[in-house]
Design a protein around this motif. Structure first.
Motif, PDB file in Angstrom:
ATOM      1  N   LYS A 151      57.995  40.901  61.864  1.00 34.75           N
ATOM      2  CA  LYS A 151      59.208  41.510  61.937  1.00 34.75           C
ATOM      3  C   LYS A 151      60.053  41.486  60.737  1.00 34.75           C
ATOM      4  O   LYS A 151      60.578  42.211  60.352  1.00 34.75           O
ATOM      5  N   GLU A 152      60.292  40.168  60.337  1.00 38.29           N
ATOM      6  CA  GLU A 152      61.291  39.956  59.325  1.00 38.29           C
ATOM      7  C   GLU A 152      60.550  40.219  58.014  1.00 38.29           C
ATOM      8  O   GLU A 152      61.442  40.836  56.985  1.00 38.29           O
ATOM      9  N   ARG A 153      59.422  39.881  57.691  1.00 41.43           N
ATOM     10  CA  ARG A 153      58.970  40.173  56.348  1.00 41.43           C
ATOM     11  C   ARG A 153      58.339  41.475  56.252  1.00 41.43           C
ATOM     12  O   ARG A 153      58.726  42.352  55.145  1.00 41.43           O
ATOM     13  N   LEU A 165      58.322  44.061  58.318  1.00 39.85           N
ATOM     14  CA  LEU A 165      59.294  45.307  58.663  1.00 39.85           C
ATOM     15  C   LEU A 165      60.487  45.287  58.178  1.00 39.85           C
ATOM     16  O   LEU A 165      60.684  46.475  57.212  1.00 39.85           O
ATOM     17  N   GLU A 166      61.263  44.310  58.086  1.00 38.92           N
ATOM     18  CA  GLU A 166      62.655  44.455  57.598  1.00 38.92           C
ATOM     19  C   GLU A 166      62.806  43.993  55.962  1.00 38.92           C
ATOM     20  O   GLU A 166      63.392  44.933  55.318  1.00 38.92           O
ATOM     21  N   ASP A 167      62.039  43.322  55.403  1.00 35.06           N
ATOM     22  CA  ASP A 167      62.329  42.778  54.170  1.00 35.06           C
ATOM     23  C   ASP A 167      61.458  43.582  53.138  1.00 35.06           C
ATOM     24  O   ASP A 167      61.871  44.143  52.444  1.00 35.06           O
ATOM     25  N   LYS A 194      59.286  46.307  54.337  1.00 31.52           N
ATOM     26  CA  LYS A 194      58.952  47.789  54.874  1.00 31.52           C
ATOM     27  C   LYS A 194      57.420  48.082  54.681  1.00 31.52           C
ATOM     28  O   LYS A 194      57.327  49.298  54.243  1.00 31.52           O
ATOM     29  N   PRO A 219      58.520  50.636  62.164  1.00 32.47           N
ATOM     30  CA  PRO A 219      59.182  49.751  63.806  1.00 32.47           C
ATOM     31  C   PRO A 219      58.115  50.062  64.967  1.00 32.47           C
ATOM     32  O   PRO A 219      58.163  49.263  65.589  1.00 32.47           O
TER      33      PRO A 219
END
Length: 239
Positions: free
Chosen positions: A195-197, A199-201, A203, A207
């Motif tokens: 999720k953090e790397r 998806l969020e960092d 992309k 989602p």
């Protein structure tokens, strides 16, 4: 020849200059071996009915909480009408086949020839035990004949099988079959990193890709997720 000498030989061989006839001969015969593994797998597994693959570590010992949990999951899957497919070896694989056997369900083992850890467990149906030299052929069998995936704690091989299934579903190469990760304490760190790397960092995933799997802690949660998934399609396995 020692294992170290064998490993060194593999490395040196990649740098040896080979003539065309040698390359053609070796590769051609390998193709026939690969074909034979595919044909044997298709013929034996083509009539097994809806099954769920259970992945997990070969190093898990009988009596370990994850061994017992995998056995319970497999048993309850058979009571819901599913057969069980495992990698055919010890550990979580043995627990999966043992639970399926206790539930009088289909118990399949897709064994692989490895230098350590792997040996056939005794809980596989006699006519549903297969042996493979090639990992990629074995993984095709897992995916082609599974209607769901239960992923217990495991090592690199388990992660390989998990991400193979996720990738094929994400890219729509196979249907969106349910993937269940069992064990919050084991999987939560990896899922946080995804999720953090990813998806969020960076992309590198979307989602909605996080919805391709479900995290649970109990056998009932795992099996209920599979059953509810197929209830939407008005499907019941092997009834």
């Amino acid at each position: 020849m020692t294992e170290k000498e064998k490993e060194d030989e593999r490395i040196y061989n990649k740098f040896e200059q080979k003539d065309w006839n040698e390359i053609k001969s070796n590769d051609s015969w390998a193709v026939f071996k690969i074909m034979s593994e595919f044909v044997d797998g298709y013929e034996k597994l083509g009539r097994i009915g809806p099954c769920v693959s259970i992945f997990g570590s070969a190093r898990t010992k009988p009596g370990d909480k994850n061994y017992l949990l995998a056995e319970e999951v497999a048993f309850k899957l058979t009571k819901s009408g599913f057969g069980v497919i495992t990698g055919g070896g010890p550990g979580i694989m043995e627990a999966g086949n043992k639970g399926a056997n206790k539930g009088n369900g289909v118990s399949v083992g897709l064994n692989i020839d490895l230098p350590f850890e792997q040996h056939n467990n005794p809980w596989i149906d006699k006519d549903k035990s297969l042996y493979f030299d090639y990992f990629f052929v074995r993984k095709v069998m897992f995916v082609k004949y599974s209607q769901g995936f239960i992923v217990m704690p495991g090592g690199f091989g388990t992660l390989d099988e998990l991400f193979e299934a996720i990738t094929l579903i994400q890219t729509k190469k196979i249907g969106r079959f349910p993937i269940v990760l069992v064990g919050t304490s084991y999987w939560s760190g990896l899922l946080d990193w995804i999720k953090e790397r990813l998806l969020e960092d960076y992309k590198t995933i979307s989602p909605e890709d996080l919805n391709l799997f479900r995290l649970v802690d109990t056998a009932d949660e795992a099996v209920n997720h599979l059953n509810k998934f197929y209830e939407k399609y008005h499907l019941k396995p092997n009834f």
